[in-house]
Design a protein around this motif. Structure first.
Motif, PDB file in Angstrom:
ATOM      1  N   TYR A 288       0.832  -1.203   0.000  1.00 54.81           N
ATOM      2  CA  TYR A 288       0.000   0.000   0.000  1.00 54.81           C
ATOM      3  C   TYR A 288       0.869   1.256   0.000  1.00 54.81           C
ATOM      4  O   TYR A 288       0.594   2.213  -0.735  1.00 54.81           O
ATOM      5  N   THR A 289       1.925   1.266   0.801  1.00 55.34           N
ATOM      6  CA  THR A 289       2.817   2.425   0.843  1.00 55.34           C
ATOM      7  C   THR A 289       3.483   2.653  -0.508  1.00 55.34           C
ATOM      8  O   THR A 289       3.596   3.792  -0.980  1.00 55.34           O
ATOM      9  N   ASP A 290       3.906   1.567  -1.143  1.00 57.37           N
ATOM     10  CA  ASP A 290       4.537   1.676  -2.459  1.00 57.37           C
ATOM     11  C   ASP A 290       3.571   2.274  -3.473  1.00 57.37           C
ATOM     12  O   ASP A 290       3.951   3.144  -4.271  1.00 57.37           O
ATOM     13  N   HIS A 291       2.319   1.841  -3.449  1.00 60.65           N
ATOM     14  CA  HIS A 291       1.346   2.359  -4.417  1.00 60.65           C
ATOM     15  C   HIS A 291       0.932   3.792  -4.112  1.00 60.65           C
ATOM     16  O   HIS A 291       0.587   4.544  -5.034  1.00 60.65           O
TER      17      HIS A 291
ATOM     18  N   ASP B 254       3.156   5.934  -2.929  1.00 59.68           N
ATOM     19  CA  ASP B 254       4.314   6.650  -3.469  1.00 59.68           C
ATOM     20  C   ASP B 254       4.237   6.795  -4.978  1.00 59.68           C
ATOM     21  O   ASP B 254       4.718   7.790  -5.544  1.00 59.68           O
ATOM     22  N   ARG B 255       3.630   5.819  -5.633  1.00 61.00           N
ATOM     23  CA  ARG B 255       3.482   5.887  -7.095  1.00 61.00           C
ATOM     24  C   ARG B 255       2.311   6.761  -7.532  1.00 61.00           C
ATOM     25  O   ARG B 255       2.130   7.002  -8.727  1.00 61.00           O
ATOM     26  N   GLY B 256       1.480   7.187  -6.593  1.00 62.89           N
ATOM     27  CA  GLY B 256       0.296   7.983  -6.925  1.00 62.89           C
ATOM     28  C   GLY B 256      -0.900   7.148  -7.333  1.00 62.89           C
ATOM     29  O   GLY B 256      -1.900   7.704  -7.803  1.00 62.89           O
ATOM     30  N   GLU B 257      -0.828   5.826  -7.140  1.00 60.48           N
ATOM     31  CA  GLU B 257      -1.916   4.942  -7.544  1.00 60.48           C
ATOM     32  C   GLU B 257      -2.935   4.715  -6.433  1.00 60.48           C
ATOM     33  O   GLU B 257      -4.042   4.235  -6.694  1.00 60.48           O
ATOM     34  N   LEU B 258      -2.550   5.029  -5.193  1.00 66.41           N
ATOM     35  CA  LEU B 258      -3.467   5.005  -4.060  1.00 66.41           C
ATOM     36  C   LEU B 258      -3.242   6.276  -3.259  1.00 66.41           C
ATOM     37  O   LEU B 258      -2.221   6.944  -3.415  1.00 66.41           O
ATOM     38  N   GLU B 259      -4.198   6.583  -2.384  1.00 70.09           N
ATOM     39  CA  GLU B 259      -3.998   7.661  -1.440  1.00 70.09           C
ATOM     40  C   GLU B 259      -4.526   7.239  -0.081  1.00 70.09           C
ATOM     41  O   GLU B 259      -5.355   6.317   0.015  1.00 70.09           O
ATOM     42  N   THR B 260      -4.012   7.876   0.952  1.00 70.07           N
ATOM     43  CA  THR B 260      -4.460   7.561   2.304  1.00 70.07           C
ATOM     44  C   THR B 260      -5.522   8.558   2.740  1.00 70.07           C
ATOM     45  O   THR B 260      -5.463   9.751   2.395  1.00 70.07           O
ATOM     46  N   VAL B 261      -6.491   8.037   3.480  1.00 65.86           N
ATOM     47  CA  VAL B 261      -7.532   8.857   4.088  1.00 65.86           C
ATOM     48  C   VAL B 261      -7.688   8.399   5.534  1.00 65.86           C
ATOM     49  O   VAL B 261      -7.156   7.358   5.937  1.00 65.86           O
TER      50      VAL B 261
END
Length: 323
Positions: free
Chosen positions: A300-303, A305-312
């Motif tokens: 999840y952290t890697d994605h 960093d890639r801009g493919e996921l975000e945290t909420v």
């Protein structure tokens, strides 16, 4: 030597000293250095006297002859014996990678920063008996004398072994490479589909928390094409068995990453606790299922960093969702 300790010379001057503790294999290593024995991981709290000392004495050495110990990474069963080693060999130099050294030096720090790393953002903690087991493997605080970066060489008989910086399981994980004899001392560098006890029952899933560093470590070992690979918690691997273990490790990474993203798409925003439950629902238990927090958070952290996921934030917890 105790009846439950086995030893094997993996290459000239490189010995594996193996025992079983709590149902899990612990294969530690002794190198024949130019001025005496070198330990690769002092091990858990009393391993210097219960595991290493009988081996050393059978070969005419004393524990006090140990002048150097290399700690491969910051886990209790690898550095927990540092203090006992120092008590029996006051002049020993204890070395570890600079990224892990601060965790090895203080029990309170490793409990907070490593073994409780998912509590602040995710509310995930071990049961008290797990913490008791972890602290029971660690002696009093002990300093790390020499901070390594990877690439250093250690003389063993007529040749040099090289340290390799192999992050993934921890930030400062180290392996040792004997190019002359195609041997890698792998410590806890990677884990196939997880750790098992001696009866073949799951103990825990692969506890890596850095991606893609973990995959890079696997690829590095694959590129070295060793004939012998000695991890701490597995039987010694040789030739085709190494290829199979490498592929098994990469397959798990691909599987858990794919499943992690599928769970986001189906349930996002998803918390780490919910992701763990989703993996267990689909793949079954890995034993200590809370340790799925390590690989899941890595991906999840890697994605992110890639801009493919975000945290909420959801109910006071970090959760992941597609942007």
């Amino acid at each position: 030597m105790r009846d439950d300790i086995d030893s094997e010379e993996l290459a000239p001057g490189v010995h594996r000293v193996e025992t079983v503790t709590d149902g899990k294999i612990h294969g530690y290593h002794v190198l024949e250095g130019p001025t005496g024995p070198v330990l690769v991981d002092p091990g858990y709290v009393d391993a210097p006297t219960t595991v290493y000392e009988p081996f050393l004495e059978a070969r005419g050495w004393e524990l006090s002859d140990v002048g150097l110990a290399i700690v491969t990474h910051s886990d209790a069963d690898h550095f927990g014996g540092n203090h006992e080693l120092r008590e029996h060999s006051p002049g020993v130099t204890i070395a570890g990678h600079e990224a892990d050294a601060h965790l090895m030096e203080r029990t309170d720090r490793i409990l907070e920063e490593r073994y409780s790393m998912f509590e602040p953002d995710h509310g995930i903690t071990y049961e008290q008996d797990v913490y008791d087991w972890l602290t029971g493997m660690m002696g009093p605080d002990e300093s790390i004398d020499l901070r390594l970066r990877g690439g250093e060489t250690i003389r063993v008989r007529d040749r040099q072994l090289r340290t390799l910086h192999t992050p993934g399981h921890t930030a400062g994980h180290l392996m040792l490479y004997d190019a002359a004899h195609d041997l890698v001392i792998g410590a806890d560098g990677f884990f196939g589909r997880g750790l098992y006890d001696v009866d073949g029952e799951y103990l825990q899933p692969p506890p890596y928390y850095l991606s893609p560093e973990y995959e890079n470590t696997i690829a590095l070992v694959e590129s070295l094409a060793p004939e012998t690979l000695s991890f701490t918690h597995y039987e010694v691997l040789r030739e085709e068995a190494i290829d199979e273990f490498v592929q098994e490790s990469l397959d798990f990474v691909a599987e858990i990453e794919t499943l992690a993203l599928e769970l986001v798409d189906e349930r996002g925003p998803i918390t780490l606790e919910e992701a763990i439950e989703g993996v267990v629902d689909r793949r079954g238990s890995f034993g200590l299922d809370l340790d799925l927090a390590f690989p899941l958070s890595a991906h999840y952290t890697d994605h992110v960093d890639r801009g493919e996921l975000e945290t909420v934030e959801r109910d006071g917890r970090v959760a992941w969702v597609r942007p």
